[in-house]
Design an enzyme around this catalytic site. Structure first.
Site, PDB file in Angstrom:
ATOM      1  N   TYR A  83     -32.559 -35.040   0.066  1.00 28.27           N
ATOM      2  CA  TYR A  83     -33.859 -34.860   0.150  1.00 28.27           C
ATOM      3  C   TYR A  83     -34.596 -36.077   0.977  1.00 28.27           C
ATOM      4  O   TYR A  83     -35.344 -35.998   2.062  1.00 28.27           O
ATOM      5  CB  TYR A  83     -34.749 -34.285  -0.928  1.00 28.27           C
ATOM      6  CG  TYR A  83     -36.044 -33.977  -0.623  1.00 28.27           C
ATOM      7  CD1 TYR A  83     -36.307 -32.914  -0.449  1.00 28.27           C
ATOM      8  CD2 TYR A  83     -37.280 -34.738  -1.055  1.00 28.27           C
ATOM      9  CE1 TYR A  83     -37.700 -32.316   0.078  1.00 28.27           C
ATOM     10  CE2 TYR A  83     -38.438 -34.647  -0.883  1.00 28.27           C
ATOM     11  CZ  TYR A  83     -38.919 -33.416  -0.409  1.00 28.27           C
ATOM     12  OH  TYR A  83     -39.898 -32.916  -0.019  1.00 28.27           O
ATOM     13  N   GLU A  87     -36.771 -36.663   9.805  1.00 30.31           N
ATOM     14  CA  GLU A  87     -37.914 -36.148  10.276  1.00 30.31           C
ATOM     15  C   GLU A  87     -38.827 -37.212  10.505  1.00 30.31           C
ATOM     16  O   GLU A  87     -39.499 -37.028  11.748  1.00 30.31           O
ATOM     17  CB  GLU A  87     -38.417 -35.165   9.386  1.00 30.31           C
ATOM     18  CG  GLU A  87     -37.701 -33.881   8.840  1.00 30.31           C
ATOM     19  CD  GLU A  87     -38.337 -32.915   7.993  1.00 30.31           C
ATOM     20  OE1 GLU A  87     -39.376 -32.999   7.577  1.00 30.31           O
ATOM     21  OE2 GLU A  87     -37.431 -32.301   7.206  1.00 30.31           O
TER      22      GLU A  87
END
Length: 392
Positions: free
Chosen positions: A317, A324
């Site tokens: 994660y 991103e």
């Protein structure tokens, strides 16, 4: 202490009524039937915290006075036997359903499905008895019985009835999970093969070869928000919404609208991590995401998948969020130079509100969202393994 009313979920079969009372760590449980009215009282942690919870309901038709109940850390399961075998049109004598009562979709079956379940159990018992009686006889006779027993019609019936019978909700979740799993698996495998075959060149060509399937999977991922909102899955709406909106923002705005970003290596890393996260059940549902829920639809659990689901999100994660963030940082100069998505301001001010300003603010919000999701996932992991430890 003033008693409160807990949430109660119900389902039925032709001979039984199943009730699931949402109370955590229930104590001093009292559940009994008197004059066809079920009375329940217990001390536990419900929708309004630790308190005394109770309810009463009068059944539509007569039931047996004996009540069987079992308390787990998360709920109290109650089974009440009907006096006469049959299918009820509703649970309570009063036509208007009590506010605290709702269908238990995890166990819900239609009348026809319940009949199929009974026939399938009878078939399995008959087959086991036949096999036991024929044990030791010649293989030819055994083969004859097996062929006679397992006809194509019975195979189809067993497939429909297997492990509690797929009702409409379960069938929908199974299909959705299967499609997403196949889609992200295709992306992951395709990118891996291209990397091994073409080397560094495949990194720069990721968007043009993979984006079509990624667009499809991420648009379809919006269904997860609806599933959580309508209670089809026990997942928080806010963490799911943060994940879906965040990814779609990067995919459609950062990569989809800027041709300069489409040939950058960061696209490869973002797509690769997203697909790995979805396969190995990260972001809320964690590793081996879709295979785990396909097993969960049939009340089946593999310990290795459970551990992976609640563990591999810890490295995956943050890596996905970091990829991103790199993509957004690289897009800021491009948006600074262009007027794309910029908002013109009055002439007196003499400038415009550039989209790059929003991106800088979005970076801060993204890491706040990362903290919220990370904290939520960590609590889920602690609760899951603490529950399993107490159960053993």
């Amino acid at each position: 202490m003033m008693a409160l009313t807990p949430l109660v979920y119900w389902a039925q079969r032709h001979e039984e009524i199943y009730l699931r009372v949402e109370l955590t760590d229930a104590q001093n449980i009292d559940a009994h039937v008197h004059e066809n009215i079920l009375h329940f009282q217990a001390l536990g942690h419900g929708a309004r915290g630790q308190n005394l919870y109770e309810f009463s309901m009068e059944f539509l038709l007569p039931v047996e006075s004996q009540v069987a109940f079992k308390s787990t850390q998360r709920q109290v399961n109650i089974t009440v036997m009907k006096k006469q075998r049959g299918w009820w049109e509703r649970l309570t004598k009063q036509e208007r359903k009590p506010l605290f009562l709702a269908p238990d979709f995890d166990r819900w079956l239609d009348e026809s499905d319940a009949e199929m379940e009974i026939r399938e159990k009878e078939r399995r018992n008959k087959w086991k008895a036949s096999r036991h009686n024929e044990k030791g006889k010649c293989g030819e006779k055994f083969l004859h019985l097996l062929v006679a027993e397992v006809s194509p019609l019975r195979i189809v019936s067993a497939a429909v009835c297997v492990s509690g019978f797929i009702n409409l909700t379960t069938g929908f979740l199974f299909t959705y999970n299967l499609v997403q799993f196949l889609g992200f698996s295709w992306i992951f495998v395709n990118m891996t093969i291209r990397l091994l075959k073409f080397g560094e060149d495949s990194v720069y060509d990721t968007f043009h070869t993979i984006s079509g399937v990624m667009f499809f999977c991420q648009i379809l991922a919006a269904v997860e928000v609806l599933n959580a909102a309508f209670g089809l899955v026990r997942t928080g709406v806010i963490p799911t919404l943060i994940q879906v909106l965040g990814r779609n923002f990067v995919l459609f705005i950062i990569f989809g609208c800027l041709e300069e970003m489409q040939n950058k290596p960061v696209v490869f890393f973002v797509f690769y991590l997203w697909s790995a996260i979805e396969i190995f059940r990260n972001v809320m549902r964690l590793c081996f995401r879709y295979p785990f829920y396909m097993l969960g639809c049939f009340n089946t659990e593999w310990k290795i998948l459970t551990w992976l689901r609640y563990s591999l999100w810890m490295p995956l994660y943050p890596l996905g969020a970091l990829a991103e963030a790199v993509a957004i940082v690289q897009s800021v100069p491009i948006f600074d130079k262009s007027s794309l998505f910029s908002i013109p301001l009055p002439k007196a001010i003499g400038t415009s509100l550039r989209f790059a300003y929003f991106l800088r603010a979005y970076l801060v919000l993204m890491f706040l969202g990362l903290f919220v999701n990370f904290r939520h996932l960590y609590k889920q992991r602690q609760k899951r393994f603490r529950t399993k430890k107490k159960a053993h």
